[in-house]
Design an enzyme around this catalytic site. Structure first.
Site, short mmCIF file in Angstrom:
data_model
loop_
_atom_site.label_atom_id
_atom_site.label_comp_id
_atom_site.label_asym_id
_atom_site.label_seq_id
_atom_site.Cartn_x
_atom_site.Cartn_y
_atom_site.Cartn_z
N GLY B 174 87.18 -1.38 51.18
CA GLY B 174 86.10 -1.15 52.15
C GLY B 174 84.78 -1.71 51.68
O GLY B 174 84.63 -2.11 50.53
N GLU B 175 83.86 -1.78 52.62
CA GLU B 175 82.50 -2.21 52.29
C GLU B 175 81.68 -0.97 52.04
O GLU B 175 81.58 -0.10 52.91
CB GLU B 175 81.88 -2.96 53.48
CG GLU B 175 82.51 -4.29 53.81
CD GLU B 175 81.89 -5.47 53.09
OE1 GLU B 175 82.48 -6.55 53.17
OE2 GLU B 175 80.82 -5.32 52.45
N THR B 177 77.92 0.83 50.68
CA THR B 177 76.57 0.67 51.18
C THR B 177 75.94 -0.60 50.66
O THR B 177 75.20 -1.26 51.36
CB THR B 177 75.71 1.87 50.76
OG1 THR B 177 75.96 2.14 49.39
CG2 THR B 177 76.03 3.08 51.60
N TYR B 178 76.26 -0.97 49.45
CA TYR B 178 75.65 -2.18 48.90
C TYR B 178 76.67 -3.01 48.15
O TYR B 178 76.34 -3.86 47.36
CB TYR B 178 74.49 -1.81 47.97
CG TYR B 178 74.91 -0.98 46.78
CD1 TYR B 178 75.09 -1.57 45.54
CD2 TYR B 178 75.13 0.39 46.90
CE1 TYR B 178 75.48 -0.82 44.45
CE2 TYR B 178 75.52 1.14 45.81
CZ TYR B 178 75.69 0.53 44.59
OH TYR B 178 76.07 1.28 43.52
N THR B 180 81.19 -4.24 47.81
CA THR B 180 82.54 -4.27 48.34
C THR B 180 83.47 -3.62 47.33
O THR B 180 83.34 -3.88 46.13
CB THR B 180 82.99 -5.73 48.55
OG1 THR B 180 81.87 -6.45 49.07
CG2 THR B 180 84.13 -5.80 49.53
N VAL B 181 84.36 -2.78 47.81
CA VAL B 181 85.26 -2.09 46.89
C VAL B 181 86.68 -2.62 47.07
O VAL B 181 87.17 -2.74 48.19
CB VAL B 181 85.22 -0.56 47.13
CG1 VAL B 181 86.02 0.15 46.04
CG2 VAL B 181 83.80 -0.06 47.14
N LYS B 196 84.33 -2.08 42.15
CA LYS B 196 83.18 -2.11 43.05
C LYS B 196 82.33 -3.32 42.70
O LYS B 196 81.72 -3.38 41.63
CB LYS B 196 82.38 -0.82 42.87
CG LYS B 196 81.31 -0.59 43.90
CD LYS B 196 80.80 0.84 43.77
CE LYS B 196 79.89 1.22 44.90
NZ LYS B 196 79.58 2.66 44.88
N ASP B 288 74.04 12.51 48.99
CA ASP B 288 74.83 11.96 50.08
C ASP B 288 76.21 12.59 50.10
O ASP B 288 77.22 11.91 50.20
CB ASP B 288 74.91 10.43 49.93
CG ASP B 288 75.40 9.76 51.21
OD1 ASP B 288 75.31 10.39 52.28
OD2 ASP B 288 75.89 8.63 51.13
#
Lengths: 321, 505
Positions: B174-175, B177-178, B180-181, B196, B288
């Site tokens: 997935g993408e 917040t800052y 790509t994983v 990451k 968060d």
């Protein structure tokens, strides 16, 4: 020991700012509301910044122009005299953890291996950082962390005198990224170095510092201990029925002075913070409510006293209180 | 006094006897301490050191004798030395002895032994090139010099730490917040990892979220916080190597049809609070918290992840990639613009997550700040000066002109939660940050009494499942794999099987 070359690569080709052009310790740092004359001067100063050596005037009172870091303070904050929630809930254990961690982040004798840098150069740089962090409205924690980053980087890497200021700017950038909501813009930071360095140089150095410090930026700071001890004193004062909170602003000034003085490099932040509060309590003629310090704290307190007496503006501040 | 000094003087102080006597006469009290300290420390350390030293020599001698016979070192030799050496006498330093000794060492460098000796994790697999490298070095220097700093550094990267080649990318997860994983595998341990990738080329240098995440996670070693294994720095990218957990609380809830066993809710809550209070003690906020950021592995271990915002004083509403950050777990004080930087901010979210686990639906799913506040006040009651001192002077609150809702009884909304659970939920969802329960206090809440007392004394890095009495139960809403939505990986099937297994035992 030829790492200087590595650093020189990021230094400007045309020589740039020598440490001598860095700014001296500002004589007045009181937060007085800026007068119209000051505003006019600042406007002029903005205009002159390209011409002037280091980009800004000697005395940096907090700027009236809205800085990007400005946060609105809402009345949801705890009332004066109340202790912060974190202190009440986690203070003791949190303090113990930071105290244990402190030694791992304490750069002792950071200038010992430096071929070019002197204690005076460090003093000039730190004084610049102190006034710059106030101007940019960054927290005292950012400032302390920046100085800690500079010192730890100096332990790892010999730095040429002509890019010492860049190290300071990169450290302040990193510290504010770690601690603040918004960090100052790179171009803004560079303008305070009289545009002697490029953005690329600053970014490269930022990366190099991160790698040399192995990304360990979570250092216990002088600001943390000052805050904790102040709360601790407030708590014991509240217990004894005294409503006057400890005057931490004077203690913070003393701490600022100690940051800039290389002689205090050997003391850990907790010792300096404790001694500074002890000293201010002495100076204000108050009763010292904290624990009586160790031999080391006493020695540090005496040195701080000497340092305060050497800085005339500090004495003036005390007299006005 | 004088006598005592004279008594031990000839033994320990003979050269400086003059001095001690002078000191003694001038300051009696100080001397008392001084003397005590000396009589306790100096002579003994000396003798201990000496003993140690001789002991070491003796040990060395024993080793020298025993090494050739193969009793002490190395595996029970496959090659029961056909060319047996002459029996060495103690202290004999013949060249043949040294030669043999080095051979014995040579034999020792099997993969297992290297990792054992270097106290590497048991599952680590050293590349054969590295093993090869070790051996000739040892043949050259039979006396086995201690590794110098330089060679130690080199060997760490030799086995693959800090190298991108050590990790195989398996697929995009997935993408963030800052960043790509990716899912990946470590060639070193064959374990799955999460990679990451953070792009470093930004207008403002290294992204602050990355700096915070790395610097904070480096110091956080806890069973309920995701482990950062390695950091790889290349010219344009920073890759963080995390332990891989195959699910998160959001997926977990989906997979059990939003009907969790209440016992499992308690265990997850305890783990969440455990990880969080570890952070809070260090003045680190998560900021968060949401089910997607609570990772869960096949054993049911819950770990806090995504520390990007952890140190920020305000939570942004948009991320770098302009995604909207969810408001559902945000406390009313932050929604009303408070910038106070403190730990109660996370505790509100913990309450929301408890509600979500117990009911299977989010507590306050607001889309805008106003709607979010409205949902909160409709359930918890519109705050008054009594429930939230200072709220009436908050401009933002006044401008919204909310109706005066009365607080509703939470038990009607969370019927599956017992009285203690409701009490905990209420304590977490306090408007006034000063009266909101802290993580540390929440762990001691009577809701968790049924988990026993020992669970509070676990070392930080020990999982709660290391206690035999703590086990997950089968979730009543759990459907068999047939009903699982498409696109779920095999690892999820494994999750359910193992959970079922735990319940049966």
């Amino acid at each position: 020991r030829c790492v200087i070359g590595l650093i020189r690569m990021v230094a400007p080709a045309e020589g740039g700012c020598g440490s001598g052009t860095l700014h001296r310790r500002t004589p007045t740092t009181t937060a007085a509301p800026p007068s119209d004359r000051q505003k006019a001067r600042r406007r002029k100063q903005k205009f002159m910044s390209k011409l002037c050596d280091s980009g800004f005037e000697e005395d940096l009172a907090p700027s009236p122009s809205p800085s990007p870091v400005r946060i609105e303070v809402l009345p949801l904050r705890p009332h004066a005299g109340q202790l912060p929630t974190w202190f009440l809930q986690y203070g003791d254990i949190g303090y113990r953890i930071q105290k244990e961690k402190e030694a791992h982040f304490h750069p002792c004798r950071s200038l010992e291996q430096q071929p070019q840098l002197t204690a005076e150069a460090r003093c000039t740089l730190v004084s610049w950082l102190i006034s710059l962090h106030k101007y940019l409205r960054l927290s005292f924690e950012s400032c302390c962390l920046a100085v800690n980053i500079v010192d730890r980087f100096l332990v790892s890497t010999p730095v040429a005198a002509d890019c010492f200021q860049l190290v300071g700017a990169a450290a302040l950038l990193l510290a504010s990224k770690q601690v603040e909501v918004c960090s100052p813009r790179i171009s803004h930071l560079l303008s305070f170095c009289c545009d002697a360095f490029t953005k690329e140089q600053l970014c490269n150095l930022e990366c190099l510092i991160l790698l040399r410090l192995n990304f360990r930026l979570d250092a216990p700071t002088l600001a943390f201990f000052l805050d904790y001890y102040t709360n601790y004193l407030d708590a014991s004062r509240l217990e004894s029925g005294c409503r006057f909170p400890a005057d931490s602003s004077l203690a913070q000034k003393v701490c600022e002075l100690s940051l800039a003085d290389y002689a205090f490099n050997k003391y850990s932040p907790s010792v300096i913070a404790g001694s500074a509060l002890w000293l201010t309590s002495d100076l204000m003629g108050g009763q010292w409510a904290g624990e009586l310090g160790s031999h080391l704290a006493l020695e540090c307190k005496d040195k701080l006293k000497l340092l305060v007496s050497l800085n005339k503006d500090m004495l003036e501040t005390i007299c006005t209180l | 006094m004088e006598e005592k000094i004279l008594n031990f003087e000839p033994l320990f102080f003979s050269p400086s006897s003059q001095n001690t006597r002078v000191l003694c006469c001038s300051t009696m009290n100080k001397m008392k301490n001084f003397k005590r300290r000396f009589s306790l420390s100096v002579p003994r350390t000396e003798t201990i050191e000496e003993n140690d030293f001789t002991g070491q020599i003796n040990q060395l001698n024993i080793q020298h004798i025993q090494a050739p016979t193969g009793d002490m070192l190395g595996p029970p030799s496959q090659d029961v030395s056909p060319v047996s050496p002459e029996p060495t006498t103690p202290g004999a330093q013949s060249p043949s002895h040294l030669l043999y000794h080095s051979k014995a060492q040579h034999r020792r460098f099997s993969m297992e032994d290297v990792s054992k000796r270097m106290s590497l994790p048991m599952d680590i697999r050293l590349p054969p090139e590295f093993l090869k490298k070790l051996q000739p070095e040892n043949e050259n220097s039979p006396l086995c010099k201690p590794l110098s700093r330089m060679s130690r550094r080199a060997s760490l990267s030799d086995i693959g730490f800090g190298k991108l080649e050590t990790y195989v990318k398996l697929g995009k997860l997935g993408e963030g917040t800052y960043a790509t994983v990716f899912k990946g595998r470590s060639k070193l341990t064959e374990n799955l990892v999460a990679l990451k990738e953070i792009r470093l080329e930004h207008d403002e240098g290294a992204p602050c979220t990355a700096i915070r995440e790395v610097s904070l996670l480096k110091n956080l070693k806890h069973a309920n916080i995701v482990t950062l294994h390695d950091i790889i720095h290349t010219e344009r990218c920073l890759t963080l190597v995390f332990e891989y957990l195959d699910s998160d609380l959001k997926q977990y809830l989906d997979n059990c049809g939003n009907l969790m066993s209440m016992h499992n809710v308690k265990i997850f809550m305890f783990q969440l609070l455990r990880g969080l209070s570890y952070c809070h003690k260090r003045k680190i906020l998560h900021r968060d918290l949401k089910p997607q950021n609570l990772l869960i592995n096949d054993r049911g271990e819950l770990k806090l992840a995504d520390f990007g915002l952890a140190r920020a004083k305000s939570v942004p509403t948009k991320t770098y990639s302009n995604e909207v950050v969810t408001l559902w777990y945000r406390p009313p004080d932050v929604l009303l613009g408070s910038t106070e930087y403190s730990t109660p901010i996370d505790m509100w979210g913990v309450g929301c997550i408890l509600y979500e686990m117990a009911t299977g639906r989010p507590m306050f799913p607001g889309a805008t700040v106003k709607e979010e506040l409205h949902l909160i006040f409709r359930l918890m009651g519109t705050p008054t000066e009594e429930t939230w001192p200072g709220v009436s002077s908050n401009e933002e609150f006044r401008s919204y002109l909310f109706p005066q809702y009365r607080a509703q009884n939470l038990i009607n909304h969370v019927p599956r939660l017992d009285t203690e659970g409701i009490d905990l939920l209420c304590a977490l969802l306090q408007f006034d940050t000063r009266s909101r329960l802290s993580g540390e206090a929440a762990l001691r809440h009577s809701y968790f009494l049924s988990l026993g007392e020992i669970i509070h004394n676990l070392p930080d890095t020990a999982s709660v499942f290391s206690l035999r009495e703590v086990q997950l139960q089968k979730d009543p809403g759990h459907r068999s794999s047939v009903f699982q939505p498409l696109g779920k990986t095999l690892s999820h099937l494994y999750t359910f099987n193992s959970r079922w297994f735990l319940w049966k035992n």
